[in-house]
Write an enzyme that holds these catalytic residues in place. Sequence first.
Site, PDB file in Angstrom:
ATOM      1  N   ASP A   6     -10.805 -11.939  11.008  1.00 47.07           N
ATOM      2  CA  ASP A   6      -9.701 -11.872   9.964  1.00 47.07           C
ATOM      3  C   ASP A   6      -8.287 -12.138  10.688  1.00 47.07           C
ATOM      4  OD1 ASP A   6      -8.724 -11.869   7.272  1.00 47.07           O
ATOM      5  OD2 ASP A   6      -8.930  -9.597   7.212  1.00 47.07           O
ATOM      6  N   ASP A  12      -0.838 -12.606   2.034  1.00 44.50           N
ATOM      7  CA  ASP A  12      -1.364 -11.428   2.931  1.00 44.50           C
ATOM      8  C   ASP A  12      -1.698 -11.962   4.376  1.00 44.50           C
ATOM      9  OD1 ASP A  12      -2.715  -9.367   4.108  1.00 44.50           O
ATOM     10  OD2 ASP A  12      -4.227  -8.874   2.732  1.00 44.50           O
ATOM     11  N   ASP A  58       2.264   2.004   3.297  1.00 42.97           N
ATOM     12  CA  ASP A  58       3.412   1.050   3.844  1.00 42.97           C
ATOM     13  C   ASP A  58       4.931   1.265   3.414  1.00 42.97           C
ATOM     14  OD1 ASP A  58       1.157  -0.567   4.273  1.00 42.97           O
ATOM     15  OD2 ASP A  58       1.516  -1.664   2.360  1.00 42.97           O
ATOM     16  N   GLU A 118     -11.148  -6.693  -4.396  1.00 41.78           N
ATOM     17  CA  GLU A 118     -10.595  -7.760  -3.366  1.00 41.78           C
ATOM     18  C   GLU A 118     -12.009  -7.715  -2.474  1.00 41.78           C
ATOM     19  OE1 GLU A 118      -6.831  -7.573  -1.425  1.00 41.78           O
ATOM     20  OE2 GLU A 118      -7.806  -8.569   0.467  1.00 41.78           O
ATOM     21  N   HIS A 126     -11.134 -13.930   3.946  1.00 42.94           N
ATOM     22  CA  HIS A 126     -12.255 -13.180   3.464  1.00 42.94           C
ATOM     23  C   HIS A 126     -13.404 -14.019   3.050  1.00 42.94           C
ATOM     24  CE1 HIS A 126      -9.887  -9.277   2.461  1.00 42.94           C
ATOM     25  NE2 HIS A 126      -9.331  -9.763   3.802  1.00 42.94           N
ATOM     26  N   HIS A 174       0.954  -1.118   0.114  1.00 40.70           N
ATOM     27  CA  HIS A 174      -0.008  -0.011  -0.032  1.00 40.70           C
ATOM     28  C   HIS A 174       1.018   1.141   0.139  1.00 40.70           C
ATOM     29  CE1 HIS A 174      -2.213  -3.076   2.268  1.00 40.70           C
ATOM     30  NE2 HIS A 174      -3.318  -2.507   1.793  1.00 40.70           N
ATOM     31  N   GLU A 217      -9.284 -13.462  -1.336  1.00 41.07           N
ATOM     32  CA  GLU A 217      -8.652 -13.848   0.044  1.00 41.07           C
ATOM     33  C   GLU A 217      -9.160 -15.007   0.752  1.00 41.07           C
ATOM     34  OE1 GLU A 217      -6.649 -10.776   2.107  1.00 41.07           O
ATOM     35  OE2 GLU A 217      -7.144 -11.621   3.897  1.00 41.07           O
TER      36      GLU A 217
END
Length: 440
Positions: A305, A337, A102, A230, A269, A99, A266
């Site tokens: 999560d 992730d 980050d 996503e 998710h 990101h 993901e």
Amino acid sequence: MAYFNQMDNVQYEGPHSTNAFAFKYYNPNEQVNGKTMEEHLRFAVAYWHTFVEDGSDPFGVGTMERPWDVYTGMDLAKARVEAAFEMFEKLGVPYFCFHDVDIAPEGNTLRETNKNLDIIVSMIKDYMKDSKTKLLWNTANNFTHPRFIHGAATSNNADVFAYTAAKVKKGLEIGKELGGQNYVFWGGREGYETLLNTDMKLELDNLGRFFHMVVNYAKEIGYDGQFLIEPKPKEPMKHLYDFDVATGYAFLQNYDLTDHFKFNIEANHATLAGHTFEHELHYARIHNMLGSVDANQGDLLLGWDTDEFPTDLYSTTLAMYEILKNEGLGKGGLNFDAKVRRGSFKPEDLFHAHIAGMDSYAVGLRVAQRLLKDKALENILEERYSSYSEGIGSAIVQNKTDLPQLENHALDLTKIEHQSGHLEKIKSVLNQYLLTEFSQ
Ligand code: XUL
Ligand code: CO
């Protein structure tokens, strides 16, 4: 400066190795059905979990020992780049993801933030020249800062919509500069808490408008990465608009965006949405919308999560089965992730975690490939749906019948023959494939 001095390059040593810093199953050069494992799996390190997070949770402060944390501000950002490329090389991982926040700290204005980004992006670009590691995807973090309290492109506040658009514009320019293969949209604040204060129609229309602006700007600058949505059903919002693949797909259809987007799926998710990981991959695949994967796993006992590194071989096998049926992920890859647990605070735990994840997917790849080669599951499906390959079934799937003809077929049917679903037999076939993979 080196940050992982005690670690050498991680090598493949095979299933009997006792070296914790070796791959037991991931052998990058091994051929599996005409492609190397490295080409099939396209692993990526997630910058945020690996180089940024400190291990804090809602009940406790950070725990991670990170040698680069002696620095602050832009010095810290630069140290993280050095640490990142050292780790990429030692792990032999072909991709990374980040990101905007980050890689560089935010300034007082977006103008200042962008200046910080420019400095770090040019440093990353230099490092990439001497590295085999490429950018799988970048994205904008439009969820952490308080400005996103009521959403980003779905905020009630038009200034925030503009801020979001500006950050994504910069993100596309960065993606282009670094040769990013994809650009990801995870709408962490794109949702709502209560309909009592939400104009859902306006918010969804704005999200649709925003994505069209993204597509147009990408064309304008010649950005050729793939766009990925996503999905996630909740967290941090009570209700997120991109709930799951099916909901996201309906949104893309409504706003005429299906030609420009695929999905980044993901595992954790999927389970939060009440689906299996393979359900989400499968749903995307059969609609030609499977783009990339955030490879992690949740915890059945917790239900939030947890972003654990993937070690469940059953799940990696079924995921790789979908990916192989999709003929790979194209520009996508398997991005970890995933974060080490709060108690796994040593720098070397970052290596153990990635090795565990890479080995688990390598096993999944090999088992899935054998299942496909032997048509172990495909034969079961063919037999189960055989009523559609002849007679009335064949007329149905060829659109050659209608209600009166079907009534004619049904009126005097006295006995409908059923076959067993054989679920337990199928699961033991799967176990057999898993258990025999490395015992031959
Ligand atoms: C959050 C999540 C994000 C996206 C990128 O649950 O998965 O890290 O992958 O924003
Ligand atoms: Co993710």
